[in-house]
Design a protein around this motif. Structure first.
Motif, mmCIF file in Angstrom:
data_model
loop_
_atom_site.group_PDB
_atom_site.id
_atom_site.type_symbol
_atom_site.label_atom_id
_atom_site.label_comp_id
_atom_site.label_asym_id
_atom_site.label_seq_id
_atom_site.Cartn_x
_atom_site.Cartn_y
_atom_site.Cartn_z
ATOM 1 N N SER A 1 -1.124 8.416 -41.104
ATOM 2 C CA SER A 1 -0.102 7.898 -40.181
ATOM 3 C C SER A 1 0.627 6.709 -40.786
ATOM 4 C CB SER A 1 -0.740 7.502 -38.844
ATOM 5 O OG SER A 1 -1.232 8.655 -38.185
ATOM 6 N N ILE B 1 6.996 10.017 -38.757
ATOM 7 C CA ILE B 1 6.399 10.085 -37.423
ATOM 8 C C ILE B 1 7.335 9.435 -36.411
ATOM 9 C CG2 ILE B 1 4.499 9.209 -35.982
ATOM 10 C CD1 ILE B 1 2.696 9.596 -38.505
ATOM 11 N N ALA C 1 4.667 6.906 -41.622
ATOM 12 C CA ALA C 1 5.145 6.238 -40.406
ATOM 13 C C ALA C 1 6.617 6.520 -40.116
ATOM 14 C CB ALA C 1 4.893 4.730 -40.506
ATOM 15 N N GLU D 1 3.928 15.111 -36.825
ATOM 16 C CA GLU D 1 2.961 14.857 -35.759
ATOM 17 C C GLU D 1 1.564 15.090 -36.327
ATOM 18 O OE1 GLU D 1 1.613 16.919 -31.586
ATOM 19 O OE2 GLU D 1 3.763 16.897 -32.059
ATOM 20 N N LEU D 2 0.745 14.049 -36.317
ATOM 21 C CA LEU D 2 -0.619 14.130 -36.845
ATOM 22 C C LEU D 2 -1.612 14.010 -35.696
ATOM 23 C CD1 LEU D 2 -0.192 11.847 -39.981
ATOM 24 C CD2 LEU D 2 0.110 14.320 -39.795
ATOM 25 N N VAL E 1 -6.578 10.286 -40.287
ATOM 26 C CA VAL E 1 -5.409 10.280 -39.401
ATOM 27 C C VAL E 1 -4.723 8.911 -39.474
ATOM 28 C CG1 VAL E 1 -4.608 10.447 -37.005
ATOM 29 C CG2 VAL E 1 -6.333 12.059 -37.863
ATOM 30 N N GLN E 2 -5.509 7.843 -39.480
ATOM 31 C CA GLN E 2 -4.932 6.497 -39.573
ATOM 32 C C GLN E 2 -4.229 6.289 -40.911
ATOM 33 O OE1 GLN E 2 -8.287 3.947 -38.800
ATOM 34 N NE2 GLN E 2 -8.395 4.535 -36.649
#
Length: 183
Positions: free
Chosen positions: A63, A70, A67, A76-77, A59-60
């Motif tokens: 993301s 998002i 970015a 949306e994660l 997830v990191q």
């Protein structure tokens, strides 16, 4: 994983097979470092891309990779498993899972849940690239047949398999949510 050329090829290929349109709402299950999420966001430019992954590290990473999308509220994660699907306000147009179905408990039941989240005529793509020692085209063909059987049991229609000639080959199994009948 994200930098491996075969992973990038595989993800671009399956997203192209899924035929994501600009206004589509798409879910990827087990998105890993977010390579396919990025491809999906590049196609669903006026839609919404959701992703769930059971790994906080993924997830990191995903993301960071995604970015901008998002921040623009187009992606949306969520840290979750296929057992803990988030609530989606509206039906999804497409679902993608790459190399993850083999880890799902009761995959037919999970696929049935996913089918209920899809709009009538919505699409699903399940991808497998066997990584076992000595994996061949036959290994991939058998894995594709297993995915086809699971989709059939879960009530999907118009099931077809496509092969990407990598080493080992990749199978993309695509299906539709029926447009009529019980869900």
């Amino acid at each position: 994983m994200a930098h491996r050329r075969s992973n990038q090829q595989r993800n671009r290929w399956v997203v192209s097979l899924l035929d994501v349109q600009p206004t589509d709402r798409v879910l990827e299950i087990g998105f890993g470092p977010g390579v396919a999420i990025s491809e999906l966001a590049g196609r669903a430019t006026r839609g919404q891309v959701y992703g769930i992954d059971h790994s906080e590290v993924m997830v990191q990473q995903a993301s960071r990779r995604n970015a901008a999308a998002i921040n623009a509220h187009r992606v949306e994660l969520v840290h979750a498993s296929v057992d803990q699907l988030p609530n989606f306000d509206d039906p999804l147009d497409a679902v993608l899972a790459v190399n993850s179905v083999g880890f799902w408990p009761d995959p037919v039941e999970r696929l049935g849940r996913l089918r209920r989240l899809l709009r009538p005529g919505g699409r699903i793509a399940l991808v497998t690239q066997p990584r076992s020692p000595g994996a061949t085209r036959d290994t991939t063909a058998r894995a594709a047949q297993e995915l086809q059987d699971l989709l059939t049991q879960a009530g999907f229609t118009k099931i077809r398999a496509e092969i990407l000639d990598l080493d080992p080959p990749v199978a993309g199994v695509l299906a539709d949510n029926p447009t009529d009948g019980p869900s």
